[in-house]
Write a protein that holds these residues in place. Structure first.
Motif, PDB file in Angstrom:
ATOM      1  N   ARG A   1      -0.705   4.707   8.934  1.00  0.00           N
ATOM      2  CA  ARG A   1       0.501   4.807   8.093  1.00  0.00           C
ATOM      3  C   ARG A   1       0.665   3.574   7.203  1.00  0.00           C
ATOM      4  O   ARG A   1       1.619   3.480   6.451  1.00  0.00           O
ATOM      5  CB  ARG A   1       1.751   4.924   8.985  1.00  0.00           C
ATOM      6  CG  ARG A   1       1.751   6.157   9.840  1.00  0.00           C
ATOM      7  CD  ARG A   1       3.111   6.419  10.419  1.00  0.00           C
ATOM      8  NE  ARG A   1       3.731   5.230  10.982  1.00  0.00           N
ATOM      9  CZ  ARG A   1       5.005   5.150  11.311  1.00  0.00           C
ATOM     10  NH1 ARG A   1       5.804   6.164  11.112  1.00  0.00           N
ATOM     11  NH2 ARG A   1       5.489   4.047  11.852  1.00  0.00           N
ATOM     12  N   LYS A   2      -0.262   2.630   7.333  1.00  0.00           N
ATOM     13  CA  LYS A   2      -0.108   1.369   6.618  1.00  0.00           C
ATOM     14  C   LYS A   2      -0.810   1.427   5.268  1.00  0.00           C
ATOM     15  O   LYS A   2      -2.021   1.682   5.206  1.00  0.00           O
ATOM     16  CB  LYS A   2      -0.737   0.253   7.473  1.00  0.00           C
ATOM     17  CG  LYS A   2      -0.033  -1.056   7.389  1.00  0.00           C
ATOM     18  CD  LYS A   2      -0.457  -1.896   8.558  1.00  0.00           C
ATOM     19  CE  LYS A   2      -0.871  -3.258   8.085  1.00  0.00           C
ATOM     20  NZ  LYS A   2      -1.387  -4.088   9.143  1.00  0.00           N
ATOM     21  N   CYS A   3      -0.065   1.166   4.197  1.00  0.00           N
ATOM     22  CA  CYS A   3      -0.646   1.149   2.857  1.00  0.00           C
ATOM     23  C   CYS A   3      -1.695   0.038   2.777  1.00  0.00           C
ATOM     24  O   CYS A   3      -1.482  -1.073   3.286  1.00  0.00           O
ATOM     25  CB  CYS A   3       0.456   0.909   1.825  1.00  0.00           C
ATOM     26  SG  CYS A   3      -0.140   0.856   0.132  1.00  0.00           S
ATOM     27  N   THR A   4      -2.812   0.322   2.132  1.00  0.00           N
ATOM     28  CA  THR A   4      -3.885  -0.679   2.046  1.00  0.00           C
ATOM     29  C   THR A   4      -3.643  -1.685   0.922  1.00  0.00           C
ATOM     30  O   THR A   4      -4.448  -2.604   0.741  1.00  0.00           O
ATOM     31  CB  THR A   4      -5.254   0.002   1.833  1.00  0.00           C
ATOM     32  OG1 THR A   4      -5.152   0.891   0.718  1.00  0.00           O
ATOM     33  CG2 THR A   4      -5.677   0.763   3.065  1.00  0.00           C
ATOM     34  N   HIS A   5      -2.531  -1.531   0.188  1.00  0.00           N
ATOM     35  CA  HIS A   5      -2.218  -2.548  -0.825  1.00  0.00           C
ATOM     36  C   HIS A   5      -1.602  -3.756  -0.131  1.00  0.00           C
ATOM     37  O   HIS A   5      -2.258  -4.778   0.043  1.00  0.00           O
ATOM     38  CB  HIS A   5      -1.287  -1.967  -1.904  1.00  0.00           C
ATOM     39  CG  HIS A   5      -0.903  -2.977  -2.942  1.00  0.00           C
ATOM     40  ND1 HIS A   5       0.390  -3.127  -3.370  1.00  0.00           N
ATOM     41  CD2 HIS A   5      -1.638  -3.900  -3.611  1.00  0.00           C
ATOM     42  CE1 HIS A   5       0.423  -4.091  -4.280  1.00  0.00           C
ATOM     43  NE2 HIS A   5      -0.789  -4.572  -4.438  1.00  0.00           N
ATOM     44  N   LEU A   6      -0.353  -3.631   0.315  1.00  0.00           N
ATOM     45  CA  LEU A   6       0.298  -4.774   0.978  1.00  0.00           C
ATOM     46  C   LEU A   6       0.925  -4.390   2.315  1.00  0.00           C
ATOM     47  O   LEU A   6       1.761  -5.122   2.845  1.00  0.00           O
ATOM     48  CB  LEU A   6       1.358  -5.380   0.056  1.00  0.00           C
ATOM     49  CG  LEU A   6       0.814  -6.103  -1.189  1.00  0.00           C
ATOM     50  CD1 LEU A   6       1.943  -6.610  -2.064  1.00  0.00           C
ATOM     51  CD2 LEU A   6      -0.103  -7.257  -0.804  1.00  0.00           C
TER      52      LEU A   6
END
Ligand code: FES
Length: 180
Positions: A94-99
């Motif tokens: 669920r974690k965005c790979t941007h920030l």
């Protein structure tokens, strides 16, 4: 008279020793209490200690419980289980790979859209819109006796989507450990 003075001096000396002993005991107790407070403060709370014996594999459910083209959230495991059009499964972080913002699935858009800087990912976790430059991480999936399980101990980083990342009900999982 001299004997009486000697006894008085001995009595006073005895009281002083006793008082000194009391003060020493109080000092030791105070130091022990300070040490105990410091240790309690520094020690992690029970909820922060990783549970050594807990099974990190999340039982998602039977294969048939997940329709083709669906996305199911598993908040406890911090992943989405997606079932692709060809029937295969992917467990996406669920974690965005941007920030690192938590990214929701937007059903109407059939996409994961990050609320922080609007990165967009498709149902396979592949980047559709920047600023994210890397596909969503995924977790190892296994299917045994028709039950889908996800191992949440480690997420797998990848630059993009590839077919090898998908796990199918009628095949043994082909999980890759290296970054793709
Ligand atoms: S954290 Fe998701 S787009 Fe920036």
């Amino acid at each position: 008279m001299k004997k009486q003075n000697t006894e008085t001096a001995e009595t006073i000396s005895g009281r002083r020793n006793f008082l000194n002993w009391i003060w020493a005991c109080l000092g030791v107790a105070a130091v022990a209490e300070i040490l105990w407070a410091a240790v309690s403060f520094l020690r992690p709370q029970a909820s922060e200690i990783p549970r050594q014996n807990s099974d990190p594999r999340v039982t998602a459910g039977p294969v048939n419980a997940f329709g083709i083209g669906t996305v199911t959230a598993f908040p406890r495991g911090r992943f989405y289980l997606t079932r692709l059009e060809d029937g295969g499964f992917l467990a996406l972080s669920r974690k965005c790979t941007h920030l690192g913002c938590t990214i929701p699935w937007i059903g109407e858009e059939k996409s994961f859209i990050c609320p922080c800087h609007a990165s967009m990912f498709d149902i396979r976790g592949a980047v559709v819109h920047s600023p994210a430059s890397r596909a969503l991480d995924h977790f190892p999936v296994s299917i045994e006796n028709g039950i889908v399980r996800v191992d949440t101990r480690r997420s797998i980083k990848r630059s993009g989507f590839s077919k090898e990342q998908v796990v199918y009900p009628d095949r043994q999982p082909r999980q890759t450990r290296k970054t793709i």
